[in-house]
Scaffold this motif. Structure first.
Motif, PDB file in Angstrom:
ATOM      1  N   ILE A 184       0.860  -1.189   0.000  1.00 35.86           N
ATOM      2  CA  ILE A 184       0.000   0.000   0.000  1.00 35.86           C
ATOM      3  C   ILE A 184       0.891   1.231   0.000  1.00 35.86           C
ATOM      4  CG2 ILE A 184      -1.756   1.272   1.287  1.00 35.86           C
ATOM      5  CD1 ILE A 184      -2.626  -1.362   2.505  1.00 35.86           C
ATOM      6  N   PRO A 185       0.656   2.163  -0.884  1.00 32.29           N
ATOM      7  CA  PRO A 185       1.464   3.402  -0.872  1.00 32.29           C
ATOM      8  C   PRO A 185       1.294   4.132   0.447  1.00 32.29           C
ATOM      9  CG  PRO A 185       0.225   3.191  -2.914  1.00 32.29           C
ATOM     10  CD  PRO A 185      -0.288   2.134  -1.994  1.00 32.29           C
ATOM     11  N   ALA A 186       2.347   4.841   0.864  1.00 31.54           N
ATOM     12  CA  ALA A 186       2.332   5.533   2.160  1.00 31.54           C
ATOM     13  C   ALA A 186       1.265   6.610   2.219  1.00 31.54           C
ATOM     14  CB  ALA A 186       3.707   6.140   2.438  1.00 31.54           C
ATOM     15  N   ASN A 187       0.999   7.291   1.086  1.00 30.37           N
ATOM     16  CA  ASN A 187       0.028   8.386   1.118  1.00 30.37           C
ATOM     17  C   ASN A 187      -1.407   7.897   1.235  1.00 30.37           C
ATOM     18  OD1 ASN A 187      -0.309   7.279  -1.378  1.00 30.37           O
ATOM     19  ND2 ASN A 187       0.291   9.111  -2.538  1.00 30.37           N
ATOM     20  N   ARG A 188      -1.598   6.553   1.116  1.00 27.16           N
ATOM     21  CA  ARG A 188      -2.948   6.007   1.263  1.00 27.16           C
ATOM     22  C   ARG A 188      -3.250   5.614   2.701  1.00 27.16           C
ATOM     23  NH1 ARG A 188      -5.222   3.839  -3.274  1.00 27.16           N
ATOM     24  NH2 ARG A 188      -7.035   3.592  -1.889  1.00 27.16           N
ATOM     25  N   VAL A 189      -2.216   5.567   3.553  1.00 26.43           N
ATOM     26  CA  VAL A 189      -2.388   5.173   4.947  1.00 26.43           C
ATOM     27  C   VAL A 189      -2.558   6.427   5.795  1.00 26.43           C
ATOM     28  CG1 VAL A 189      -1.416   3.933   6.905  1.00 26.43           C
ATOM     29  CG2 VAL A 189      -0.985   3.124   4.580  1.00 26.43           C
ATOM     30  N   ILE A 190      -3.799   6.694   6.224  1.00 26.70           N
ATOM     31  CA  ILE A 190      -4.109   7.872   7.038  1.00 26.70           C
ATOM     32  C   ILE A 190      -4.354   7.383   8.454  1.00 26.70           C
ATOM     33  CG2 ILE A 190      -5.659   9.833   7.351  1.00 26.70           C
ATOM     34  CD1 ILE A 190      -6.312   9.623   4.364  1.00 26.70           C
ATOM     35  N   ARG A 202      -4.243   6.358  18.641  1.00 27.08           N
ATOM     36  CA  ARG A 202      -3.533   5.141  19.016  1.00 27.08           C
ATOM     37  C   ARG A 202      -4.448   4.241  19.836  1.00 27.08           C
ATOM     38  NH1 ARG A 202       2.095   4.977  22.333  1.00 27.08           N
ATOM     39  NH2 ARG A 202       0.701   5.300  24.118  1.00 27.08           N
ATOM     40  N   ILE A 203      -4.511   2.974  19.433  1.00 31.05           N
ATOM     41  CA  ILE A 203      -5.354   1.998  20.137  1.00 31.05           C
ATOM     42  C   ILE A 203      -4.563   1.288  21.219  1.00 31.05           C
ATOM     43  CG2 ILE A 203      -6.740  -0.092  19.839  1.00 31.05           C
ATOM     44  CD1 ILE A 203      -7.273   0.794  16.976  1.00 31.05           C
ATOM     45  N   GLY A 204      -3.320   0.904  20.952  1.00 29.08           N
ATOM     46  CA  GLY A 204      -2.506   0.190  21.918  1.00 29.08           C
ATOM     47  C   GLY A 204      -1.070   0.129  21.470  1.00 29.08           C
ATOM     48  N   LYS A 205      -0.223  -0.480  22.307  1.00 27.01           N
ATOM     49  CA  LYS A 205       1.206  -0.572  22.028  1.00 27.01           C
ATOM     50  C   LYS A 205       1.697  -1.946  22.453  1.00 27.01           C
ATOM     51  CE  LYS A 205       5.629   1.759  22.915  1.00 27.01           C
ATOM     52  NZ  LYS A 205       6.289   2.863  23.641  1.00 27.01           N
ATOM     53  N   GLY A 206       2.532  -2.585  21.600  1.00 33.32           N
ATOM     54  CA  GLY A 206       3.067  -3.902  21.893  1.00 33.32           C
ATOM     55  C   GLY A 206       4.570  -3.921  21.853  1.00 33.32           C
ATOM     56  N   GLY A 207       5.116  -5.152  21.916  1.00 25.87           N
ATOM     57  CA  GLY A 207       6.557  -5.308  21.974  1.00 25.87           C
ATOM     58  C   GLY A 207       7.262  -4.898  20.712  1.00 25.87           C
ATOM     59  N   TRP A 208       6.613  -4.996  19.549  1.00 19.40           N
ATOM     60  CA  TRP A 208       7.321  -4.686  18.308  1.00 19.40           C
ATOM     61  C   TRP A 208       6.672  -3.569  17.525  1.00 19.40           C
ATOM     62  CZ3 TRP A 208       4.924  -5.829  13.542  1.00 19.40           C
ATOM     63  CH2 TRP A 208       3.729  -6.559  13.644  1.00 19.40           C
ATOM     64  N   GLU A 228      -5.603   3.501  14.927  1.00 17.52           N
ATOM     65  CA  GLU A 228      -6.833   3.358  14.163  1.00 17.52           C
ATOM     66  C   GLU A 228      -6.717   4.130  12.867  1.00 17.52           C
ATOM     67  OE1 GLU A 228     -11.658   4.183  14.534  1.00 17.52           O
ATOM     68  OE2 GLU A 228     -10.316   4.546  16.240  1.00 17.52           O
ATOM     69  N   GLY A 229      -7.069   3.463  11.745  1.00 19.82           N
ATOM     70  CA  GLY A 229      -7.089   4.148  10.461  1.00 19.82           C
ATOM     71  C   GLY A 229      -8.394   4.899  10.291  1.00 19.82           C
ATOM     72  N   THR A 230      -8.409   5.742   9.283  1.00 23.45           N
ATOM     73  CA  THR A 230      -9.589   6.591   9.102  1.00 23.45           C
ATOM     74  C   THR A 230     -10.718   5.884   8.387  1.00 23.45           C
ATOM     75  OG1 THR A 230      -8.639   7.444   7.065  1.00 23.45           O
ATOM     76  CG2 THR A 230      -8.188   8.676   9.088  1.00 23.45           C
ATOM     77  N   VAL A 231     -10.485   4.645   7.877  1.00 17.84           N
ATOM     78  CA  VAL A 231     -11.551   3.921   7.181  1.00 17.84           C
ATOM     79  C   VAL A 231     -11.833   2.604   7.902  1.00 17.84           C
ATOM     80  CG1 VAL A 231     -11.230   4.943   4.900  1.00 17.84           C
ATOM     81  CG2 VAL A 231      -9.793   3.012   5.618  1.00 17.84           C
ATOM     82  N   SER A 232     -11.867   2.622   9.255  1.00 19.63           N
ATOM     83  CA  SER A 232     -12.166   1.457  10.100  1.00 19.63           C
ATOM     84  C   SER A 232     -11.209   0.300   9.852  1.00 19.63           C
ATOM     85  CB  SER A 232     -13.615   0.997   9.870  1.00 19.63           C
ATOM     86  OG  SER A 232     -14.517   1.993  10.269  1.00 19.63           O
ATOM     87  N   VAL A 233      -9.939   0.617   9.851  1.00 21.10           N
ATOM     88  CA  VAL A 233      -8.907  -0.411   9.789  1.00 21.10           C
ATOM     89  C   VAL A 233      -7.940  -0.175  10.933  1.00 21.10           C
ATOM     90  CG1 VAL A 233      -9.070  -0.736   7.302  1.00 21.10           C
ATOM     91  CG2 VAL A 233      -7.464   0.940   8.211  1.00 21.10           C
ATOM     92  N   GLU A 260      -7.912  -5.613   9.453  1.00 16.76           N
ATOM     93  CA  GLU A 260      -9.269  -5.201   9.814  1.00 16.76           C
ATOM     94  C   GLU A 260      -9.296  -4.737  11.266  1.00 16.76           C
ATOM     95  OE1 GLU A 260     -12.257  -8.228  10.303  1.00 16.76           O
ATOM     96  OE2 GLU A 260     -10.723  -9.805  10.336  1.00 16.76           O
ATOM     97  N   LEU A 261     -10.220  -3.849  11.590  1.00 17.77           N
ATOM     98  CA  LEU A 261     -10.343  -3.280  12.926  1.00 17.77           C
ATOM     99  C   LEU A 261     -11.469  -3.999  13.669  1.00 17.77           C
ATOM    100  CD1 LEU A 261      -9.495  -1.059  14.950  1.00 17.77           C
ATOM    101  CD2 LEU A 261     -11.254   0.400  13.907  1.00 17.77           C
ATOM    102  N   LEU A 262     -11.138  -4.537  14.858  1.00 20.54           N
ATOM    103  CA  LEU A 262     -12.124  -5.243  15.669  1.00 20.54           C
ATOM    104  C   LEU A 262     -12.383  -4.480  16.967  1.00 20.54           C
ATOM    105  CD1 LEU A 262     -10.906  -8.893  15.096  1.00 20.54           C
ATOM    106  CD2 LEU A 262     -12.707  -7.657  13.899  1.00 20.54           C
TER     107      LEU A 262
END
Length: 744
Positions: free
Chosen positions: A483-489, A493-499, A504-509, A566-568
């Motif tokens: 996916i091109p970088a300019n398409r990822v909006i 922040r939902i959470g943070k993990g070890g890596w 949250e994306g702007t289109v429910s992803v 996908e966003l759950l």
């Protein structure tokens, strides 16, 4: 090894091999039961020889069966004693005909019951067949039956129709499937090979007809393992029922073999002396035996071919009394010759036959050849004296008749030699034709090899071309998930993990952004390989992978790569902490996780998740207000060793085989398998069932809690978290156990 002993009148089992007749276990005057003597008759010299044997003798004294295979005589079963004191055996013994040494054969497999008076024949050079008999009831063979005889004091004795094969090379009994109309349980019948693939069973006795006798005929075809009953044709002759009779095959191995049946015990304890032949069309023909032949039972006969149309039959011993309690063996051995004078295409053997008695000489200290020559000289001298001293007309007629018989015999000999010559010429022509055919086949084979080489070269070229196309297609497919970088909006922040952190994306992803420590070329290249795998994986209980951003421009600007899924709604830990799970929905989520892991493990190349945990199980709200579980972070486990943090949560889910240990060059770490995920799955079961974080200091208390509340679930958790990976169940087995708790 000459023995100046003559064979005793008696009864026993005859077998033929290499043109000689071997008789074992005779009984009667001068031949006690249990004798170690083997009697051998040589048709070429018309002499008997008696030889002592060594080694452990077969235990049966009567009713055992013998057959020759190669240069060995095999003996099976038999019984000892009579009436209520009878003992039965199922031992197999073998006599080496060169060393005359007995050995007991060690057997295995599905062994027959202890029995006697059964059928025992050679099917081929390594296979023997055993059928029926009377004995002691044992394990019932599938497809067979056992009928009790009803004898006083012998409640377990009776008749069987079990069917076995014995492999002489490895000593194994087997129970092959036998199709068709199997004979009823019976004994004391005859079971005779009539060609290389078929055998005929005739007569016998069974519990329903003990006071009568059977005259049924069954044909066994070993090529298709099928038995057929041959039924009488109305108006055609058929022998009466009988048992303890004898049978052999005439013209075996030649055109039109034929079954010969003689004597036996008929209805009303009548001793029979009739003789019958049976052809493969089911037609019986009665043959008139010589007047000197005495009706008998418990005798044996064997047949030896002396050439086309001429078979020699040896009838050994027997009895003229029904040996209900003690056998009486009182008949001498008789040699008969059956001459074929009119062969027919539909008849197995001669349609018109002539029988002749043959004088049997006995081996003595003078030697076989000298004795035979002296006998022939005496016969010739007596015949010459009879001719010269007799002048009446009848004597001249007898001389002319003898001369005619001699001329006829010479003509037959000439015809036989001529037939042999023609057969040899036909063989030579056949061999020449075969040689020509082989030469043609060799040419065809060479041409085939050349064509195969050409095709192999073409296939190699096509494989190279296909490999190139595959690489081009793979290179093209690697761009599909990017996916091109300019398409990822990116949003909150939902959470943070070890890596990485999850936003949250702007289109429910969901957008997962890697830490800068991981976003270096070597790890990005590994992660790209994982993304290609994720693009192929599809399952309802796996979080759907949408794409990723690994633009070279982002790497130049040190902008970390991002993954899009996908966003759950929430993860499994958040759900039980917020009391969002009822017992039924909890079990449903456990099954969702098991289905996802089983899908990964059952692939052609199994995938190990390596990071199964409650936070990595995301939940989706369904229309029925229940939660559906989906496993996430597939593909990220390979990067845990480079993670930003390694907290207690990652360790508690890890099985012993993946926890870092001190390096030991003599004990390398065990090979990791899909059982890693099974261990982690067991920890998740414990955590969610107890609704507590599975810390090391509290884990034992959690197990005790689950054991009190849900003991069946506790057993599954303990199995999944076994220290030895091979002792853990597969995910397929886990699903079976879950269905037992609450069917889905």
């Amino acid at each position: 090894m000459d023995a100046p002993v003559e064979p005793s009148p008696g009864y026993g089992q005859l077998s033929a091999v290499d043109g000689h007749h071997y008789m074992w276990r005779g009984a009667g005057p001068g031949g006690p039961e249990g004798s170690n003597i083997v009697s051998v008759y040589d048709p070429s010299t018309e002499l008997w020889s008696l030889f002592p044997t060594t080694g452990p003798l077969p235990p049966g004294e009567h009713g055992s069966c013998s057959v020759c295979v190669g240069r060995c005589l095999y003996t099976f079963g038999g019984s000892k004693g009579w009436s209520r004191s009878t003992s039965f055996f199922n031992d197999m013994s073998k006599l080496d005909l060169d060393t005359l040494q007995w050995t007991k054969v060690q057997t295995s497999g599905s062994q027959p019951i202890k029995k006697s008076y059964c059928g025992f024949i050679r099917v081929n050079e390594r296979t023997l067949c055993c059928f029926g008999g009377v004995g002691i009831q044992g394990p019932t063979q599938p497809g067979s039956t056992f009928t009790k005889a009803g004898w006083p004091g012998r409640s377990r004795s009776g008749y069987t129709n079990e069917f076995h094969f014995f492999d002489t090379q490895n000593g194994v009994w087997s129970s092959p499937e036998l199709r068709g109309e199997r004979p009823l349980p019976c004994s004391s019948f005859t079971f005779t090979m009539v060609d290389q693939h078929r055998a005929v069973l005739f007569g016998g006795m069974q519990s329903q007809s003990f006071w009568g006798r059977l005259n049924d005929v069954y044909l066994f075809d070993f090529r298709v393992m099928e038995v057929t009953r041959v039924k009488p044709v109305q108006g055609e002759p058929w022998p009466v029922g009988r048992a303890v009779h004898a049978a052999c095959c005439l013209n075996y191995g030649q055109d039109h073999p034929q079954l010969l049946v003689y004597g036996g015990l008929g209805k009303g304890f009548k001793i029979l002396g009739d003789m019958w032949t049976l052809v493969d069309t089911g037609k019986w023909t009665e043959v008139t035996p010589p007047e000197s032949m005495t009706p008998r039972l418990f005798h044996s006969i064997t047949a030896t071919s002396l050439g086309p149309g001429l078979t020699e039959v040896l009838v050994f011993g027997g009895s003229v009394k029904w040996p209900l309690f003690k056998p009486v063996a009182d008949l001498e051995t008789t040699i008969l010759r059956f001459e074929l004078t009119g062969p027919s295409a539909s008849v197995v053997g001669p349609s018109v036959g002539k029988w002749a008695l043959v004088d049997v000489a006995h081996n003595d200290t003078k030697g076989s050849a000298q004795r035979l020559n002296e006998k022939r000289i005496r016969q010739a001298t007596a015949h010459a004296s009879s001719v010269s001293d007799t002048s009446d007309h009848s004597s001249q007629d007898r001389v002319r008749a003898l001369e005619q018989q001699l001329l006829a015999a010479e003509q037959r000999e000439h015809d036989t030699q001529r037939q042999h010559q023609l057969q040899l010429q036909e063989k030579d022509l056949e061999l020449a034709t075969q040689a020509k055919e082989l030469a043609i086949k060799d040419c065809e084979l060479a041409e085939g090899n050349r064509r195969e080489a050409d095709l192999s070269a073409q296939i190699t070229a096509l494989e190279r071309e296909l490999d190139g196309k595959t690489k081009e297609l793979a290179a093209h497919n690697t761009e599909v998930w990017k996916i091109p970088a300019n398409r990822v909006i990116i949003g909150r922040r939902i959470g943070k993990g070890g890596w990485g952190e999850v936003l949250e994306g702007t289109v429910s992803v969901a957008v997962k952004r890697l830490h800068e420590e991981i976003a270096v070329p070597i790890y990005v290249e590994k992660l790209e390989r994982e993304m290609r795998l994720l693009a192929e994986v599809r399952h309802p209980n796996l979080v759907q992978f949408i794409g990723a951003n690994f633009d070279e421009q982002n790497q130049a600007n040190r902008s970390p790569p991002t993954l899009v899924t996908e966003l759950l709604d929430m993860n499994l830990r958040q759900a039980y902490e917020r009391n969002q799970l009822d017992p039924g929905n909890r079990l449903s989520i456990f099954m969702d996780i098991a289905r996802a892991l089983d899908y990964l493990h059952q692939r052609y190349e199994p995938i190990i998740h390596r990071d199964v945990s409650a936070p990595n199980v995301l939940l989706q709200r369904m229309p029925n207000h229940q939660w559906k579980g989906k496993v996430s972070d597939l593909g990220s486990a390979n990067f845990l060793q480079h993670a930003h943090t390694m907290g207690e949560g990652a360790i508690i889910y890890s099985p012993p085989e993946v926890i870092p240990q001190a390096a030991d060059p003599f004990n390398p770490p065990p090979r990791q398998s899909v059982k890693i995920d099974v261990y982690s799955y067991g920890i998740v079961l414990c955590e969610v069932t107890a609704s507590r974080f599975p810390s090391a200091e509290h884990y034992r208390d959690m197990i005790l809690q689950v054991q009190r509340e849900q003991p069946v679930m506790c057993e599954l958790i303990v199995r999944c978290t076994k220290r030895e990976p091979s002792h853990r169940p597969s995910m397929a087995q886990v699903m079976v156990e879950l269905n037992k708790i609450a069917p889905f």
